[in-house]
Design a protein around this motif. Structure first.
Motif, PDB file in Angstrom:
ATOM      1  N   HIS A 154      35.198 -27.166  73.318  1.00  4.97           N
ATOM      2  CA  HIS A 154      34.812 -27.753  74.588  1.00  4.97           C
ATOM      3  C   HIS A 154      36.040 -27.809  75.473  1.00  4.97           C
ATOM      4  O   HIS A 154      37.156 -27.941  74.986  1.00  4.97           O
ATOM      5  CB  HIS A 154      34.244 -29.157  74.369  1.00  4.97           C
ATOM      6  N   GLU A 155      35.807 -27.688  76.778  1.00  2.00           N
ATOM      7  CA  GLU A 155      36.965 -27.741  77.677  1.00  2.00           C
ATOM      8  C   GLU A 155      37.611 -29.121  77.697  1.00  2.00           C
ATOM      9  O   GLU A 155      38.779 -29.275  78.046  1.00  2.00           O
ATOM     10  CB  GLU A 155      36.558 -27.331  79.097  1.00  2.00           C
ATOM     11  N   ASN A 156      36.843 -30.143  77.331  1.00  2.62           N
ATOM     12  CA  ASN A 156      37.359 -31.503  77.304  1.00  2.62           C
ATOM     13  C   ASN A 156      38.033 -31.771  75.957  1.00  2.62           C
ATOM     14  O   ASN A 156      37.381 -31.906  74.927  1.00  2.62           O
ATOM     15  CB  ASN A 156      36.213 -32.492  77.535  1.00  2.62           C
ATOM     16  N   ARG A 157      39.361 -31.837  75.970  1.00  8.26           N
ATOM     17  CA  ARG A 157      40.107 -32.025  74.729  1.00  8.26           C
ATOM     18  C   ARG A 157      39.745 -33.333  74.030  1.00  8.26           C
ATOM     19  O   ARG A 157      39.804 -33.444  72.810  1.00  8.26           O
ATOM     20  CB  ARG A 157      41.608 -32.032  75.029  1.00  8.26           C
ATOM     21  N   PHE A 158      39.362 -34.329  74.839  1.00  6.57           N
ATOM     22  CA  PHE A 158      39.019 -35.617  74.242  1.00  6.57           C
ATOM     23  C   PHE A 158      37.797 -35.479  73.331  1.00  6.57           C
ATOM     24  O   PHE A 158      37.739 -36.049  72.245  1.00  6.57           O
ATOM     25  CB  PHE A 158      38.736 -36.642  75.352  1.00  6.57           C
ATOM     26  N   LEU A 159      36.819 -34.698  73.778  1.00  3.32           N
ATOM     27  CA  LEU A 159      35.608 -34.521  72.979  1.00  3.32           C
ATOM     28  C   LEU A 159      35.900 -33.763  71.691  1.00  3.32           C
ATOM     29  O   LEU A 159      35.360 -34.078  70.629  1.00  3.32           O
ATOM     30  CB  LEU A 159      34.540 -33.781  73.794  1.00  3.32           C
ATOM     31  N   SER A 174      46.501 -25.614  76.695  1.00  3.72           N
ATOM     32  CA  SER A 174      46.214 -25.994  78.075  1.00  3.72           C
ATOM     33  C   SER A 174      47.476 -25.960  78.939  1.00  3.72           C
ATOM     34  O   SER A 174      47.400 -25.832  80.153  1.00  3.72           O
ATOM     35  CB  SER A 174      45.573 -27.377  78.128  1.00  3.72           C
ATOM     36  N   TRP A 231      40.292 -23.295  75.875  1.00  3.88           N
ATOM     37  CA  TRP A 231      39.576 -24.433  75.297  1.00  3.88           C
ATOM     38  C   TRP A 231      40.069 -24.684  73.880  1.00  3.88           C
ATOM     39  O   TRP A 231      40.217 -23.744  73.103  1.00  3.88           O
ATOM     40  CB  TRP A 231      38.067 -24.134  75.238  1.00  3.88           C
ATOM     41  N   THR A 283      27.204 -40.146  71.812  1.00  4.18           N
ATOM     42  CA  THR A 283      28.530 -40.239  72.414  1.00  4.18           C
ATOM     43  C   THR A 283      28.765 -41.556  73.138  1.00  4.18           C
ATOM     44  O   THR A 283      29.840 -42.123  73.085  1.00  4.18           O
ATOM     45  CB  THR A 283      28.744 -39.086  73.407  1.00  4.18           C
TER      46      THR A 283
END
Ligand SMILES: [Zn+2]
Length: 105
Positions: free
Chosen positions: A7-12, A35, A47, A72
């Motif tokens: 996922h592009e969101n590293r937190f996820l 990134s 990603w 989530t």
């Protein structure tokens, strides 16, 4: 190894990583630090990826991830037996396997 989640969101991705580790599944990051290289390569290629080391864990890992993603926004819960914090994705305590109980907070 198999790619389990990206996922592009590293937190996820990090969250998925923690959930799988807590479930006893060995996983590794790829592109964790990519990134910082944005500008040279397309963002899509950077990603972060999560891979399961043991292919036999793949189906279980996928199930855990899909369950986690559907929850989530649910809050963490605290085990009534051992006081460990559990991600909302877990229906039983990751530490002592006690059943999840609704707590009065
Ligand atoms: Zn517990």
């Amino acid at each position: 190894m198999k790619l389990i989640y990206t996922h592009e969101n590293r937190f996820l991705v990090g969250n998925a990583h923690n959930i799988l580790e807590q479930a006893g599944i060995r996983v590794v990051w790829k592109n964790e630090f990519a990134s910082s290289a944005i500008g040279e390569i397309s963002p899509f290629d950077t990603w972060p990826e999560l891979w399961v080391i043991d292919d036999s864990d793949y189906e279980q890992a996928m199930q855990i991830i899909s369950t986690a993603l559907s929850a989530t926004n649910a809050p963490e819960w605290t085990c009534g037996s051992c006081n460990e914090n559990n991600d909302a994705a877990f229906e039983t305590c990751w530490n002592c396997q006690a059943e999840k109980q609704e707590t009065t907070q």
